[in-house]
Write a protein that holds these residues in place. Structure first.
Motif, PDB file in Angstrom:
ATOM      1  N   ALA A  13       0.015 -39.246 -17.985  1.00  8.72           N
ATOM      2  CA  ALA A  13      -0.418 -39.971 -16.781  1.00  8.72           C
ATOM      3  C   ALA A  13      -1.469 -40.997 -17.169  1.00  8.72           C
ATOM      4  N   ARG A  16      -4.157 -43.767 -12.990  1.00  2.00           N
ATOM      5  CA  ARG A  16      -4.677 -42.837 -12.015  1.00  2.00           C
ATOM      6  C   ARG A  16      -3.846 -42.950 -10.735  1.00  2.00           C
ATOM      7  N   ARG A  19      -4.705 -43.070  -3.921  1.00  2.00           N
ATOM      8  CA  ARG A  19      -4.928 -42.085  -2.844  1.00  2.00           C
ATOM      9  C   ARG A  19      -3.771 -42.065  -1.840  1.00  2.00           C
ATOM     10  N   GLN A  46       1.954 -27.834 -13.989  1.00  2.00           N
ATOM     11  CA  GLN A  46       1.603 -28.816 -15.015  1.00  2.00           C
ATOM     12  C   GLN A  46       2.742 -29.811 -15.231  1.00  2.00           C
ATOM     13  N   GLY A  49       2.737 -32.037 -12.236  1.00  2.00           N
ATOM     14  CA  GLY A  49       1.594 -32.944 -12.281  1.00  2.00           C
ATOM     15  C   GLY A  49       1.861 -34.110 -13.223  1.00  2.00           C
ATOM     16  N   ALA A  50       2.407 -33.787 -14.415  1.00  2.00           N
ATOM     17  CA  ALA A  50       2.707 -34.830 -15.391  1.00  2.00           C
ATOM     18  C   ALA A  50       3.745 -35.802 -14.826  1.00  2.00           C
ATOM     19  N   ALA A  54      -0.324 -36.972 -11.585  1.00  2.00           N
ATOM     20  CA  ALA A  54      -1.414 -36.420 -10.778  1.00  2.00           C
ATOM     21  C   ALA A  54      -1.921 -35.134 -11.416  1.00  2.00           C
ATOM     22  N   HIS A  55      -3.049 -34.670 -10.976  1.00  2.00           N
ATOM     23  CA  HIS A  55      -3.587 -33.409 -11.458  1.00  2.00           C
ATOM     24  C   HIS A  55      -2.706 -32.268 -10.939  1.00  2.00           C
ATOM     25  N   PRO A  56      -2.392 -31.287 -11.807  1.00  2.00           N
ATOM     26  CA  PRO A  56      -1.515 -30.186 -11.382  1.00  2.00           C
ATOM     27  C   PRO A  56      -1.926 -29.560 -10.049  1.00  2.00           C
ATOM     28  N   THR A  57      -3.221 -29.381  -9.845  1.00  2.00           N
ATOM     29  CA  THR A  57      -3.656 -28.680  -8.625  1.00  2.00           C
ATOM     30  C   THR A  57      -3.630 -29.561  -7.372  1.00  2.00           C
ATOM     31  N   ALA A  58      -3.367 -30.840  -7.560  1.00  2.00           N
ATOM     32  CA  ALA A  58      -3.281 -31.731  -6.390  1.00  2.00           C
ATOM     33  C   ALA A  58      -2.164 -31.276  -5.449  1.00  2.00           C
TER      34      ALA A  58
END
Lengths: 237, 237
Positions: A13, A16, A19, A46, A49-50, A54-58
């Motif tokens: 990623a 960024r 939003r 994960q 997310g990849a 984005a971040h996995p926990t998003a």
DNA sequence: ACCTGAACACCGTTCAAGT
DNA sequence: ACCTGAACACCGTTCAAGT
């Protein structure tokens, strides 16, 4: 077992995430995309997310937990299947065959989702539609509503179970799959006839485990038996 | 998904393991024991280590990697099944039914092993014996060797696939299973008839997904269709 | 030779912190 | 409100260390 998740295969990623770009629909689409390129390890936070950058926990912002995610992705699989389905005809048995082979194709294409789908109820709109279309075939055959309901369940489970096996086999680590396939060409063909008289008598005729015609024959056999049973019931009236 | 491995359920290894007590047979036995008490998470090195009172990695002394372990445990499952199998009779179809229901029972009892077994070839002695006995049934029916081989593969895959689904459902986290079962009693019974005319017409007749008679009917249908096909082939001669 | 401990890259999940 | 980072208890696997 070697880890099926390859770091090189997942795109880093670099940008960024803007939003508000994440949503249930976007995440489901990403999940189906990874599950087409990767094997059984495709449905991890994960990997997702990849894929999303984005971040996995998003993802937890959009799904309460893994199970809610997973059921939504299963329903996304059924949506993909319905989109590819040939239009129904006047032949209920042919339509059942089309339903079965389309499900088999979609399962083999998304093995990670298929493993889960086979034993779960997504209880979401595209599953409802799939059940509706399957039951429609049985009702058009002229059988009773009770039979239509019964054979819907049994036919669907056979199709689901067989498709899940073929999907798991297709997604197996290539080395392990090769070894399994080779067993039927080597180990099974060099067994002592004294101990295994029936097996050794027919080994050369056993179809390969990855022969796609096995599934089609299983579906044909189910339809033939159901047709024979309900035809006999009609004569008895 | 909540973690299926419960720390409280696994017995702590209070005593140190005496040297040389570990072996392939002991490990396989332990694996089948954990897979009977725990769900899909039963086949991990940590769960096995706890069961054996040994360090998780001690298992690597006896099996090259997880896949070798797993194939050995799958064959252990077939050994257990063969030990429970009723003796064969003069009725090939009844023997096929016995084979199928015994497999289904053993799979549901060991869901973690069953998930793997369904799509793999253990290529070990008890699997050979199982294949031998299954093919024996088809050959005793009087069909050709080519048909016996073909129907062996298809019948076995249907039994394997259906049993794996029932095993996965039985091992599902109780909360998730409850929600799935409830869907067929609630969500599916309150669907709008205008959108789902066929589904809503028969919902009250749909068998529960955990009804064990579904599997038996599937097996009966397969046997009926195979018998009808091969009887027709005989008449054509 | 057989088992243990520590390490590594993975899992799902929670929660405090950033914007 | 939406996303990130750090933490926790799990995975399989490797390897150096103990006995």
């Amino acid at each position: 077992m070697p880890n099926p998740t390859s770091r090189a295969a997942s795109q880093p990623a670099l940008t960024r995430l803007p939003r508000g770009t994440l949503s249930q629909a976007v995440i489901i689409e990403a999940a189906l995309a990874v599950s087409e390129r990767k094997g059984l390890g495709a449905l991890s936070f994960q990997a997702l997310g990849a894929e999303l950058g984005a971040h996995p926990t998003a993802i937890y912002r959009h799904f309460r937990d893994k199970d809610e995610l997973v059921l939504a992705v299963v329903d996304g699989l059924y949506a993909e299947m319905l989109a590819e389905l040939a239009p129904s005809s006047e032949d209920w048995a042919a339509d059942l065959r089309t339903l079965a082979t389309t499900m088999h194709d979609v399962f083999v294409r998304h093995p990670a989702v298929a493993q889960i789908a086979a034993a779960r109820t997504s209880r979401r709109e595209h599953e409802f539609e799939l059940v509706e279309q399957t039951i429609s075939c049985f009702r058009r055959s002229g059988m009773t509503d009770a039979d239509a309901a019964r054979y819907y369940r049994i036919f669907s489970d056979v199709v689901l179970g067989y498709s899940a096996i073929d999907a798991a086999l297709a997604a197996l680590d290539p080395k392990l799959r090769e070894a399994d396939l080779r067993a039927w060409q080597v180990e099974y063909r060099t067994l002592p006839p004294a101990e295994f008289p029936n097996l050794t008598a027919v080994t050369s005729h056993i179809p390969a485990i990855d022969d796609p015609s096995n599934f089609r024959t299983a579906v044909d056999l189910m339809i033939e038996a159901i047709r024979a049973r309900t035809a006999a019931a009609e004569v008895a009236d």
